[in-house]
Write an enzyme that holds these catalytic residues in place. Structure first.
Site, PDB file in Angstrom:
ATOM      1  N   HIS A 137      37.501  37.877  49.791  1.00 41.27           N
ATOM      2  CA  HIS A 137      37.525  36.696  48.927  1.00 41.27           C
ATOM      3  C   HIS A 137      38.924  36.452  48.381  1.00 41.27           C
ATOM      4  O   HIS A 137      39.791  37.336  48.415  1.00 41.27           O
ATOM      5  CB  HIS A 137      36.535  36.847  47.768  1.00 41.27           C
ATOM      6  CG  HIS A 137      36.890  37.943  46.815  1.00 41.27           C
ATOM      7  ND1 HIS A 137      36.607  39.276  47.056  1.00 41.27           N
ATOM      8  CD2 HIS A 137      37.513  37.926  45.601  1.00 41.27           C
ATOM      9  CE1 HIS A 137      37.039  40.014  46.061  1.00 41.27           C
ATOM     10  NE2 HIS A 137      37.597  39.220  45.158  1.00 41.27           N
ATOM     11  N   ARG A 166      35.041  40.337  35.424  1.00 36.56           N
ATOM     12  CA  ARG A 166      34.435  40.848  36.652  1.00 36.56           C
ATOM     13  C   ARG A 166      33.821  42.217  36.387  1.00 36.56           C
ATOM     14  O   ARG A 166      34.471  43.089  35.812  1.00 36.56           O
ATOM     15  CB  ARG A 166      35.528  40.973  37.724  1.00 36.56           C
ATOM     16  CG  ARG A 166      35.045  41.311  39.104  1.00 36.56           C
ATOM     17  CD  ARG A 166      36.238  41.474  40.045  1.00 36.56           C
ATOM     18  NE  ARG A 166      36.809  42.812  39.997  1.00 36.56           N
ATOM     19  CZ  ARG A 166      37.970  43.162  40.533  1.00 36.56           C
ATOM     20  NH1 ARG A 166      38.718  42.246  41.125  1.00 36.56           N
ATOM     21  NH2 ARG A 166      38.400  44.405  40.465  1.00 36.56           N
ATOM     22  N   HIS A 211      41.008  39.528  49.981  1.00 40.01           N
ATOM     23  CA  HIS A 211      40.906  40.960  49.738  1.00 40.01           C
ATOM     24  C   HIS A 211      39.449  41.340  49.482  1.00 40.01           C
ATOM     25  O   HIS A 211      38.604  40.491  49.232  1.00 40.01           O
ATOM     26  CB  HIS A 211      41.767  41.373  48.538  1.00 40.01           C
ATOM     27  CG  HIS A 211      41.342  40.744  47.255  1.00 40.01           C
ATOM     28  ND1 HIS A 211      41.609  39.423  46.934  1.00 40.01           N
ATOM     29  CD2 HIS A 211      40.649  41.244  46.188  1.00 40.01           C
ATOM     30  CE1 HIS A 211      41.115  39.144  45.755  1.00 40.01           C
ATOM     31  NE2 HIS A 211      40.514  40.228  45.273  1.00 40.01           N
ATOM     32  N   ASP A 249      37.541  43.967  46.845  1.00 38.07           N
ATOM     33  CA  ASP A 249      37.926  44.625  45.597  1.00 38.07           C
ATOM     34  C   ASP A 249      38.191  46.115  45.784  1.00 38.07           C
ATOM     35  O   ASP A 249      37.339  46.859  46.285  1.00 38.07           O
ATOM     36  CB  ASP A 249      36.842  44.416  44.534  1.00 38.07           C
ATOM     37  CG  ASP A 249      36.777  42.977  44.048  1.00 38.07           C
ATOM     38  OD1 ASP A 249      37.792  42.265  44.179  1.00 38.07           O
ATOM     39  OD2 ASP A 249      35.713  42.566  43.560  1.00 38.07           O
TER      40      ASP A 249
END
Length: 368
Positions: A329, A349, A180, A182
């Site tokens: 990723h 994150r 995906h 983000d």
């Protein structure tokens, strides 16, 4: 063990309902207990508004003499694969000046993902961590994810014996991997993401990235020409609906965006596929069967292209920075959280919002 949650109230300024998404007893001696996952179940945000974005890579020195000086043997840079990934040792993210940060932004755009080893970043404190992220763009607040207490900008990454939610979402699949980009459904989706792991298992829990520029370059000219004139719908509705179904608070109403399938990076001019199996739902203007067949082809291409992917093993002091505009990723949850020998995977994150996607011949994103 099922997820342990405890609801508490704070009344210093206003009623705040927090759910602790971990077992306090397990983490009594944990150095990074202040970063453990919680859910703010009260704060609701309005829709994100359009903003002017200036990519820091546009003003960077393309030779990167400040970030990667040739006369400093203490700074070592190595290429992880020919098409994606660079690793840097001997340089602290927390000490970078603005010229170095600009060059870093360009390097991330060029290489997709840059891995820094031996970092003190996780120990510099939340405010400095957020300040570093803001240099590259406004900080995104995840609409449904767990976060660090009092800091919704720090999206929590957690998988342990007291919270297996990240694995249970994929419990009916053969693999835990899921490529995906983000929150690509945002109207101005993320540019750079900074991921710091505070606790890593001795083996397992790697992260893999795929180069969307290389994935695009491998396609045949007729397919490239077709894709360059198309947009795809990216939707946040399934994520929000899934969170509500699992009893989690949705702090911003879900949206959809129609982004160009082929995106042009503002700093490098490179073309990249901008679709991903996580959030891309259909190709606009095609019949259902056509859209499904073409997306299946592209998703398989991205997921199976090991010759344009890199898999990175985490170690103490690792920080990963990647550009969501040119990569996809996935985490690889391949260890047993119930085995004390295999440990805990926990981090946070910081994701920065970027430009409104622009494709070939000026094709731009649209939304209602």
């Amino acid at each position: 063990m099922s997820t342990t949650t405890i609801t508490v109230a704070e009344t210093e300024t206003a009623l705040l309902k927090l759910t602790l998404a971990y077992d306090e007893q397990i983490h009594e001696q944990y150095k990074y207990a202040a970063y453990l996952p919680v859910y703010d179940e009260k704060t609701h945000f309005p829709a994100l508004q359009p903003f002017e974005f200036n990519d820091r890579g546009l003003v960077a020195n393309k030779e990167k003499p400040n970030l990667l000086p040739k006369d400093n043997p203490g700074v070592k840079s190595s290429t992880l694969t020919p098409v994606i990934g660079t690793e840097i040792r001997g340089l602290q993210l927390s000490q970078l000046n603005d010229l170095q940060k600009d060059e870093l932004a360009l390097l991330i755009a060029e290489r997709g993902v840059v891995i820094f080893r031996g970092q003190d970043f996780k120990d510099i404190g939340v405010e400095k961590q957020k300040e570093f992220g803001r240099y590259f763009g406004p900080l995104h607040i995840h609409p449904v994810g767990a976060h660090v207490k009092d800091n919704l900008e720090l999206h929590n990454i957690y998988l342990g014996p007291d919270n297996e939610y990240r694995n249970k979402r994929r419990s009916k699949k053969l693999t835990t991997t899921g490529y995906h980009s983000d929150v690509s459904y945002e109207h101005q989706p993320p540019g750079i993401t900074i991921l710091t792991l505070l606790s890593v298992p001795p083996t397992g829990g790697d992260t893999a990235w795929a180069s969307q520029t290389a994935a695009y370059a491998r396609l045949s000219p007729p397919i490239k020409a077709l894709l360059e004139g198309l947009r795809a719908e990216h939707s946040g509705f399934p994520q929000a609906e899934g969170a509500q179904r699992d009893g989690h608070f949705v702090r911003r109403d879900p949206i959809k965006s129609e982004h160009p399938i082929v995106r042009v990076h503002p700093a490098t001019g490179q073309k990249a596929l901008f679709i991903n199996p996580g959030f891309t739902k259909r190709i606009v203007g095609l019949n259902e069967e056509e859209s499904e067949a073409l997306l299946k082809l592209l998703f398989t291409h991205i997921s199976l292209g090991q010759d344009f992917q890199v898999r990175v093993r985490w170690e103490e002091g690792t920080v990963a920075l990647w550009d969501n505009r040119v990569t996809a990723h996935t985490a690889i949850s391949d260890y047993n959280v119930h085995n004390p020998q295999e440990g805990l995977r926990h981090g946070f994150r910081i994701t920065t919002l970027g430009d409104r996607p622009t494709g070939v011949n000026g094709l731009t994103s649209v939304w209602e």
